[in-house]
Motif scaffolding. Sequence first.
Motif, PDB file in Angstrom:
ATOM      1  N   GLY B  70       5.517  43.573 -10.734  1.00 34.86           N
ATOM      2  CA  GLY B  70       5.867  44.643  -9.802  1.00 34.86           C
ATOM      3  C   GLY B  70       4.871  44.673  -8.650  1.00 34.86           C
ATOM      4  O   GLY B  70       3.670  44.481  -8.849  1.00 34.86           O
ATOM      5  N   GLY B  71       5.382  44.932  -7.433  1.00 35.43           N
ATOM      6  CA  GLY B  71       4.530  44.907  -6.243  1.00 35.43           C
ATOM      7  C   GLY B  71       3.402  45.919  -6.297  1.00 35.43           C
ATOM      8  O   GLY B  71       2.379  45.756  -5.636  1.00 35.43           O
ATOM      9  N   GLY B  72       3.568  46.980  -7.097  1.00 38.92           N
ATOM     10  CA  GLY B  72       2.529  47.998  -7.202  1.00 38.92           C
ATOM     11  C   GLY B  72       1.570  47.760  -8.353  1.00 38.92           C
ATOM     12  O   GLY B  72       0.733  48.615  -8.657  1.00 38.92           O
ATOM     13  N   SER B  73       1.677  46.594  -9.003  1.00 37.97           N
ATOM     14  CA  SER B  73       0.784  46.322 -10.145  1.00 37.97           C
ATOM     15  C   SER B  73      -0.640  46.095  -9.654  1.00 37.97           C
ATOM     16  O   SER B  73      -0.871  45.361  -8.691  1.00 37.97           O
ATOM     17  N   THR B  74      -1.581  46.723 -10.347  1.00 39.61           N
ATOM     18  CA  THR B  74      -2.975  46.561  -9.936  1.00 39.61           C
ATOM     19  C   THR B  74      -3.509  45.198 -10.377  1.00 39.61           C
ATOM     20  O   THR B  74      -2.950  44.551 -11.265  1.00 39.61           O
ATOM     21  N   HIS B  75      -4.604  44.806  -9.750  1.00 37.39           N
ATOM     22  CA  HIS B  75      -5.248  43.543 -10.127  1.00 37.39           C
ATOM     23  C   HIS B  75      -5.665  43.607 -11.602  1.00 37.39           C
ATOM     24  O   HIS B  75      -5.570  42.624 -12.329  1.00 37.39           O
ATOM     25  N   ALA B  76      -6.110  44.776 -12.055  1.00 34.96           N
ATOM     26  CA  ALA B  76      -6.522  44.922 -13.459  1.00 34.96           C
ATOM     27  C   ALA B  76      -5.327  44.728 -14.384  1.00 34.96           C
ATOM     28  O   ALA B  76      -5.448  44.090 -15.442  1.00 34.96           O
ATOM     29  N   ALA B  77      -4.168  45.265 -13.990  1.00 37.69           N
ATOM     30  CA  ALA B  77      -2.975  45.129 -14.827  1.00 37.69           C
ATOM     31  C   ALA B  77      -2.571  43.664 -14.939  1.00 37.69           C
ATOM     32  O   ALA B  77      -2.176  43.191 -16.014  1.00 37.69           O
ATOM     33  N   VAL B  78      -2.668  42.920 -13.846  1.00 37.04           N
ATOM     34  CA  VAL B  78      -2.302  41.496 -13.881  1.00 37.04           C
ATOM     35  C   VAL B  78      -3.347  40.715 -14.691  1.00 37.04           C
ATOM     36  O   VAL B  78      -2.998  39.843 -15.493  1.00 37.04           O
ATOM     37  N   ALA B  79      -4.620  41.049 -14.493  1.00 34.79           N
ATOM     38  CA  ALA B  79      -5.674  40.353 -15.253  1.00 34.79           C
ATOM     39  C   ALA B  79      -5.448  40.534 -16.748  1.00 34.79           C
ATOM     40  O   ALA B  79      -5.646  39.611 -17.536  1.00 34.79           O
ATOM     41  N   GLY B  80      -4.990  41.725 -17.134  1.00 35.18           N
ATOM     42  CA  GLY B  80      -4.792  42.001 -18.549  1.00 35.18           C
ATOM     43  C   GLY B  80      -3.414  41.621 -19.067  1.00 35.18           C
ATOM     44  O   GLY B  80      -3.235  41.430 -20.268  1.00 35.18           O
ATOM     45  N   GLY B  81      -2.433  41.503 -18.175  1.00 35.86           N
ATOM     46  CA  GLY B  81      -1.051  41.378 -18.631  1.00 35.86           C
ATOM     47  C   GLY B  81      -0.393  40.039 -18.377  1.00 35.86           C
ATOM     48  O   GLY B  81       0.739  39.822 -18.786  1.00 35.86           O
ATOM     49  N   GLY B  93      -8.459  38.811 -12.183  1.00 42.66           N
ATOM     50  CA  GLY B  93      -9.674  39.367 -12.779  1.00 42.66           C
ATOM     51  C   GLY B  93     -10.944  39.024 -12.001  1.00 42.66           C
ATOM     52  O   GLY B  93     -12.010  39.556 -12.312  1.00 42.66           O
ATOM     53  N   GLY B  94     -10.825  38.143 -11.010  1.00 41.14           N
ATOM     54  CA  GLY B  94     -11.992  37.768 -10.207  1.00 41.14           C
ATOM     55  C   GLY B  94     -11.984  38.399  -8.828  1.00 41.14           C
ATOM     56  O   GLY B  94     -12.868  38.137  -8.012  1.00 41.14           O
ATOM     57  N   ILE B  95     -10.996  39.243  -8.549  1.00 43.39           N
ATOM     58  CA  ILE B  95     -10.928  39.893  -7.232  1.00 43.39           C
ATOM     59  C   ILE B  95     -11.903  41.060  -7.200  1.00 43.39           C
ATOM     60  O   ILE B  95     -11.859  41.932  -8.077  1.00 43.39           O
ATOM     61  N   GLY B  96     -12.744  41.086  -6.189  1.00 41.07           N
ATOM     62  CA  GLY B  96     -13.625  42.242  -5.977  1.00 41.07           C
ATOM     63  C   GLY B  96     -14.413  42.605  -7.216  1.00 41.07           C
ATOM     64  O   GLY B  96     -15.041  41.764  -7.841  1.00 41.07           O
ATOM     65  N   ASP B  97     -14.351  43.877  -7.594  1.00 40.24           N
ATOM     66  CA  ASP B  97     -15.097  44.396  -8.733  1.00 40.24           C
ATOM     67  C   ASP B  97     -14.154  45.273  -9.554  1.00 40.24           C
ATOM     68  O   ASP B  97     -13.023  45.534  -9.125  1.00 40.24           O
ATOM     69  N   PRO B  98     -14.588  45.745 -10.733  1.00 44.22           N
ATOM     70  CA  PRO B  98     -13.650  46.485 -11.602  1.00 44.22           C
ATOM     71  C   PRO B  98     -12.989  47.691 -10.930  1.00 44.22           C
ATOM     72  O   PRO B  98     -11.792  47.925 -11.133  1.00 44.22           O
ATOM     73  N   ALA B  99     -13.725  48.435 -10.125  1.00 46.66           N
ATOM     74  CA  ALA B  99     -13.140  49.632  -9.505  1.00 46.66           C
ATOM     75  C   ALA B  99     -12.092  49.236  -8.465  1.00 46.66           C
ATOM     76  O   ALA B  99     -11.048  49.889  -8.355  1.00 46.66           O
ATOM     77  N   VAL B 100     -12.341  48.180  -7.721  1.00 51.28           N
ATOM     78  CA  VAL B 100     -11.346  47.676  -6.762  1.00 51.28           C
ATOM     79  C   VAL B 100     -10.117  47.187  -7.518  1.00 51.28           C
ATOM     80  O   VAL B 100      -8.976  47.446  -7.110  1.00 51.28           O
ATOM     81  N   ARG B 101     -10.332  46.509  -8.643  1.00 46.21           N
ATOM     82  CA  ARG B 101      -9.200  45.975  -9.415  1.00 46.21           C
ATOM     83  C   ARG B 101      -8.361  47.087 -10.045  1.00 46.21           C
ATOM     84  O   ARG B 101      -7.179  46.904 -10.315  1.00 46.21           O
ATOM     85  N   ASN B 102      -8.962  48.237 -10.301  1.00 49.46           N
ATOM     86  CA  ASN B 102      -8.207  49.349 -10.885  1.00 49.46           C
ATOM     87  C   ASN B 102      -7.279  50.018  -9.875  1.00 49.46           C
ATOM     88  O   ASN B 102      -6.398  50.788 -10.263  1.00 49.46           O
ATOM     89  N   ARG B 103      -7.473  49.774  -8.582  1.00 47.24           N
ATOM     90  CA  ARG B 103      -6.634  50.406  -7.563  1.00 47.24           C
ATOM     91  C   ARG B 103      -5.834  49.396  -6.742  1.00 47.24           C
ATOM     92  O   ARG B 103      -4.680  49.650  -6.412  1.00 47.24           O
ATOM     93  N   GLY B 104      -6.444  48.298  -6.358  1.00 46.88           N
ATOM     94  CA  GLY B 104      -5.795  47.337  -5.460  1.00 46.88           C
ATOM     95  C   GLY B 104      -4.581  46.702  -6.119  1.00 46.88           C
ATOM     96  O   GLY B 104      -4.553  46.486  -7.328  1.00 46.88           O
TER      97      GLY B 104
END
Lengths: 161, 262
Positions: B70-81, B93-104
């Motif tokens: 989904g276009g609204g999936s966060t980087h964290a969701a893709v790293a985990g899913g 999982g390598g984009i930015g930092d954990p807080a950026v990955r939780n929103r971007g």
Amino acid sequence: MTDVTLTVNGTQVTAQVEGRTLLVDLLREDARLTGTHVGCDTSQCGACVVHVNGEAVKSCTMFAVEADGAEVTTIEGMANADGSLSTLQQAFQDHHGLQCGFCTPGMVMSAAALLKENPKPSAQEIRDYLEGNICRCTGYHNIVKSILAASGQDAGAIAAE
Amino acid sequence: MYSFEIERPATIAEAVAALKGEDAQALGGGQTLIPTLKQRLAMPGVLVSLAGIDAINGISRNGAGEFCIGGGSTHAAVAGGAGAYPALAALAGGIGDPAVRNRGTIGGSLANNDPSACYPAAALGSGATIVTNAREIAADDFFQGMFTTALDEGEIITEVRFAVPEVANYQKFEQPASRFALVGVFVAKYASGVRVAVTGASEEGVFRWAEAEAALSADFSAAALDGLTMSAAGMIGDLHGTAEYRAHLVAVMTRRAVQAAG
Ligand SMILES: Cc1cc2nc3c(=O)[nH]c(=O)nc-3n(C[C@H](O)[C@H](O)[C@H](O)COP(=O)(O)OP(=O)(O)OC[C@H]3O[C@@H](n4cnc5c(N)ncnc54)[C@H](O)[C@@H]3O)c2cc1C
Ligand code: FES
Ligand code: FES
């Protein structure tokens, strides 16, 4: 202006905000919780990290409107119920994980998020996780030590590099 | 920041309607847009937050075995899913930092098409399909130069579909201050051939390295790259690295990606 209502450290907070009001502005100006710091304008320093619905986010890079209905935890919500420092906070004090303290709220919030995901992180995992938290004082070494100690690991084992 | 309103639609149709308004702009995770607004480099009248649209969130596999993100999936969701596409999960999982990955979000990253961003390399390197509220766009047609894409005004990325390759790997040489890619190379080997996508290097944004693709399609080994070099013409040169340095890094990171992909 829009009304937003969120739970901050277990207490309900309602505020009138503009579209452009950042979550950190609501926390600092409306909820008067000034422990959350702002260290940059570029979303890079991490001094503003809080937990929104359990996840670490940069409160300077989220609009207050988007936090409507959310559960937010800030550094003020990290101490034990009796007001004493949590294990993690105490470890920062014991291992000199702070000097000026400006970055510390964000460091503690990021570290708490890490320990929830990974209760026994290695020194390298800690460094990787803190990539978005900048400290101008400590050189990070004692921050890593503090988090190792807080997770019940031997902080002495990491030699000064 | 200049003043603006925020709308929070719950459906794609509501968001599309809201984006028809004058000076309306989509808000994904805000990890690029909010810093831009702080610098007063953008002046939207209305931001249309996509975060509340359940239909553009989530990761699944379709009948063809493609990963549908989904276009609204966060980087964290893709790293985990996206575990069944490890190179994609690792890139997220390598984009930015954990807080950026939780929103971007993936949609925000692709729509932005930053010349140093990671996701454009994955999408182009996988020959992904970018699905919007209006149509499907092949990655080969989507990226049109630095910060430029095939998206029309008000068009929303609702999903990105990735065919899962036999093997793949992303190698990112981090720019030490921003942690974006100084040069990043995504290599993916499909039955139909090998794709090599390069980010961070070119003034035209993400691109495919045709010579390396031909060599690797014939022989998927680092040795197949011997003697192949990238020209410095059109490469980005700045205080972090000259055009020649970036051109050199392209070859080095491609070789590493092939070795790591195995
Ligand atoms: C400290 C830091 C480090 C970073 N490091 C990296 C890195 O290493 N690699 C990397 O690739 N990126 C990096 N980023 C960028 C990050 O990945 C952003 O999340 C991403 O570029 C934008 O996604 P977003 O969801 O936050 O979009 P937003 O900032 O909300 O929006 C960006 C643009 O896309 C548009 N948009 C948003 N969603 C959609 C959609 N679904 N459809 C159509 N248009 C849309 C918006 O209108 C806007 O123009 C970093 C960011 C920060 C702050
Ligand atoms: S204040 Fe620097 S990242 Fe939020
Ligand atoms: S202790 Fe001063 S910035 Fe970290």
